[in-house]
Design a protein around this motif. Structure first.
Motif, mmCIF file in Angstrom:
data_model
loop_
_atom_site.group_PDB
_atom_site.id
_atom_site.type_symbol
_atom_site.label_atom_id
_atom_site.label_comp_id
_atom_site.label_asym_id
_atom_site.label_seq_id
_atom_site.Cartn_x
_atom_site.Cartn_y
_atom_site.Cartn_z
ATOM 1 N N PRO A 126 0.800 -1.230 0.000
ATOM 2 C CA PRO A 126 0.000 0.000 0.000
ATOM 3 C C PRO A 126 0.831 1.278 0.000
ATOM 4 C CG PRO A 126 -0.262 -1.203 2.083
ATOM 5 C CD PRO A 126 0.548 -2.064 1.166
ATOM 6 N N ALA A 127 2.019 1.253 0.606
ATOM 7 C CA ALA A 127 2.874 2.448 0.623
ATOM 8 C C ALA A 127 3.310 2.811 -0.798
ATOM 9 C CB ALA A 127 4.088 2.224 1.514
ATOM 10 N N LEU A 128 3.662 1.811 -1.595
ATOM 11 C CA LEU A 128 4.062 2.065 -2.981
ATOM 12 C C LEU A 128 2.869 2.544 -3.798
ATOM 13 C CD1 LEU A 128 6.101 2.039 -5.269
ATOM 14 C CD2 LEU A 128 5.708 -0.420 -5.523
ATOM 15 N N GLN A 129 1.699 1.970 -3.577
ATOM 16 C CA GLN A 129 0.496 2.423 -4.280
ATOM 17 C C GLN A 129 0.195 3.887 -3.958
ATOM 18 O OE1 GLN A 129 -2.946 -0.159 -3.882
ATOM 19 N NE2 GLN A 129 -1.602 -1.916 -3.614
ATOM 20 N N GLN A 130 0.358 4.277 -2.691
ATOM 21 C CA GLN A 130 0.108 5.666 -2.290
ATOM 22 C C GLN A 130 1.088 6.621 -2.934
ATOM 23 O OE1 GLN A 130 0.125 5.692 1.984
ATOM 24 N NE2 GLN A 130 -1.962 4.895 2.134
ATOM 25 N N ALA A 131 2.308 6.177 -3.204
ATOM 26 C CA ALA A 131 3.292 7.029 -3.875
ATOM 27 C C ALA A 131 3.024 7.114 -5.375
ATOM 28 C CB ALA A 131 4.702 6.510 -3.624
ATOM 29 N N LEU A 132 2.591 6.010 -5.988
ATOM 30 C CA LEU A 132 2.416 5.957 -7.440
ATOM 31 C C LEU A 132 1.115 6.596 -7.935
ATOM 32 C CD1 LEU A 132 3.754 2.370 -8.169
ATOM 33 C CD2 LEU A 132 4.756 4.516 -8.974
ATOM 34 N N MET A 133 0.039 6.503 -7.147
ATOM 35 C CA MET A 133 -1.256 7.015 -7.618
ATOM 36 C C MET A 133 -1.216 8.510 -7.963
ATOM 37 S SD MET A 133 -3.586 4.873 -8.298
ATOM 38 C CE MET A 133 -5.090 5.831 -8.275
ATOM 39 N N PRO A 134 -0.702 9.388 -7.095
ATOM 40 C CA PRO A 134 -0.683 10.807 -7.456
ATOM 41 C C PRO A 134 0.559 11.229 -8.255
ATOM 42 C CG PRO A 134 -0.088 10.545 -5.154
ATOM 43 C CD PRO A 134 -0.371 9.170 -5.691
ATOM 44 N N LEU A 135 1.489 10.302 -8.513
ATOM 45 C CA LEU A 135 2.728 10.640 -9.221
ATOM 46 C C LEU A 135 2.428 10.935 -10.685
ATOM 47 C CD1 LEU A 135 5.833 10.868 -8.851
ATOM 48 C CD2 LEU A 135 5.970 8.496 -9.619
ATOM 49 N N GLU A 136 2.896 12.074 -11.161
ATOM 50 C CA GLU A 136 2.644 12.519 -12.539
ATOM 51 C C GLU A 136 3.733 11.991 -13.472
ATOM 52 O OE1 GLU A 136 0.030 14.237 -13.532
ATOM 53 O OE2 GLU A 136 -0.809 14.582 -11.539
ATOM 54 N N PHE A 137 3.682 10.711 -13.788
ATOM 55 C CA PHE A 137 4.684 10.162 -14.695
ATOM 56 C C PHE A 137 4.091 9.955 -16.082
ATOM 57 C CE2 PHE A 137 2.870 6.447 -12.551
ATOM 58 C CZ PHE A 137 2.637 5.556 -13.584
ATOM 59 N N LYS A 138 4.959 10.131 -17.063
ATOM 60 C CA LYS A 138 4.553 9.952 -18.461
ATOM 61 C C LYS A 138 4.764 8.504 -18.887
ATOM 62 C CE LYS A 138 5.558 11.763 -23.061
ATOM 63 N NZ LYS A 138 6.370 12.696 -23.834
ATOM 64 N N ARG A 139 5.868 7.922 -18.421
ATOM 65 C CA ARG A 139 6.234 6.564 -18.832
ATOM 66 C C ARG A 139 6.973 5.886 -17.676
ATOM 67 N NH1 ARG A 139 9.092 8.065 -23.147
ATOM 68 N NH2 ARG A 139 7.224 8.210 -24.377
ATOM 69 N N LEU A 140 6.649 4.614 -17.428
ATOM 70 C CA LEU A 140 7.347 3.842 -16.407
ATOM 71 C C LEU A 140 7.504 2.419 -16.939
ATOM 72 C CD1 LEU A 140 6.614 3.913 -12.599
ATOM 73 C CD2 LEU A 140 7.527 1.921 -13.746
ATOM 74 N N HIS A 141 8.739 2.047 -17.242
ATOM 75 C CA HIS A 141 9.036 0.712 -17.781
ATOM 76 C C HIS A 141 9.932 -0.039 -16.821
ATOM 77 C CE1 HIS A 141 8.281 2.054 -22.194
ATOM 78 N NE2 HIS A 141 7.182 1.699 -21.571
ATOM 79 N N LEU A 142 9.750 -1.345 -16.798
ATOM 80 C CA LEU A 142 10.565 -2.238 -15.997
ATOM 81 C C LEU A 142 11.071 -3.338 -16.919
ATOM 82 C CD1 LEU A 142 11.443 -2.603 -13.061
ATOM 83 C CD2 LEU A 142 9.396 -3.968 -12.695
ATOM 84 N N ASP A 143 12.391 -3.456 -17.023
ATOM 85 C CA ASP A 143 13.019 -4.439 -17.914
ATOM 86 C C ASP A 143 13.838 -5.418 -17.106
ATOM 87 O OD1 ASP A 143 12.625 -3.421 -20.832
ATOM 88 O OD2 ASP A 143 13.178 -1.644 -19.691
ATOM 89 N N LEU A 144 13.737 -6.685 -17.458
ATOM 90 C CA LEU A 144 14.556 -7.732 -16.859
ATOM 91 C C LEU A 144 15.448 -8.314 -17.944
ATOM 92 C CD1 LEU A 144 15.339 -9.744 -14.596
ATOM 93 C CD2 LEU A 144 13.419 -11.167 -15.344
ATOM 94 N N ALA A 145 16.748 -8.280 -17.702
ATOM 95 C CA ALA A 145 17.716 -8.874 -18.635
ATOM 96 C C ALA A 145 18.987 -9.197 -17.863
ATOM 97 C CB ALA A 145 18.028 -7.921 -19.788
ATOM 98 N N GLY A 146 19.526 -10.366 -18.100
ATOM 99 C CA GLY A 146 20.784 -10.762 -17.470
ATOM 100 C C GLY A 146 20.746 -10.762 -15.952
ATOM 101 N N GLY A 147 19.605 -11.105 -15.359
ATOM 102 C CA GLY A 147 19.508 -11.149 -13.906
ATOM 103 C C GLY A 147 19.481 -9.782 -13.240
ATOM 104 N N CYS A 148 19.129 -8.740 -14.001
ATOM 105 C CA CYS A 148 19.088 -7.387 -13.454
ATOM 106 C C CYS A 148 17.822 -6.682 -13.915
ATOM 107 C CB CYS A 148 20.321 -6.611 -13.922
ATOM 108 S SG CYS A 148 20.426 -4.948 -13.270
#
Length: 196
Positions: A126-148
């Motif tokens: 819930p803490a992360l949800q509370q930070a992300l809901m009002p956050l004005e982001f245009k793009r948020l990507h998460l990539d997994l490659a090579g164990g990182c």
């Protein structure tokens, strides 16, 4: 002829727009962030560290050309080592047509199981949800490659609009409330992928 076309394309279209001043937008953003731990990596890129050592991230300028103007956007990049193997690319979006009603992960490539695992992890934070809901982001990507895991977040603030006709520049600042949400979101997302 086949070898000259990519070179010609790069010269015409893959260059910085005229009037772009590397590092200027990043200097404005640095004042908005107010973080003492800053290391300049090159023109238009820097590494930041929080004083308590809980977070280290990079910021890079990225230009986006349009007809008689261009945008200088700042991408926040965070790398988190993970024991996972495989590859994946996911995007996080706000849901709701007129009003934000939630958050959802969208799989761009990779195994479907990563989307389900990230959705479940986000639902239990819930803490992360509370930070992300009002956050004005245009793009948020998460990539997994090579164990990182690599997180790329592009905020609406901390960017510059440069118009050629009529000539003007306007910096869109990152206000203190959004700054705090951004740092909380980066910490929360790092914690989220570490625990997967």
């Amino acid at each position: 002829m086949a070898h000259t076309l990519p070179t010609l394309w790069q010269r015409l279209f893959d260059r910085a727009p005229s009037g772009y001043r590397p590092g200027v937008t990043l200097a404005h953003l640095q004042r908005n962030l107010g973080l003492a731990g800053c290391e300049v990596l090159g023109p238009g890129s820097a590494r930041y560290a929080l004083a308590d050592g809980s977070l280290t991230f990079e910021v890079r300028e990225r230009t986006e050309s349009q007809l008689l103007m261009h945008l200088v956007l700042c991408e926040f990049r965070l790398q988190v080592p993970g024991p996972q193997q495989g590859t994946a690319r996911l995007a996080l979006q706000h849901t709701g047509a007129l009003r934000r009603s939630g958050l959802r992960w969208r799989r761009l490539r990779g195994e479907q199981s990563w989307q389900a695992r990230l959705e479940q992890a986000l639902a239990h934070d819930p803490a992360l949800q509370q930070a992300l809901m009002p956050l004005e982001f245009k793009r948020l990507h998460l990539d997994l490659a090579g164990g990182c895991w690599t997180l790329t977040l592009e905020h609406m603030g901390g960017s510059e609009v440069v118009n050629r006709m009529p000539a003007f520049r306007r910096y869109i600042s990152l206000n203190p409330a959004q700054r705090d949400l951004l740092l909380a979101a980066l910490k929360g997302l790092a914690r989220l992928v570490e625990d997967l």
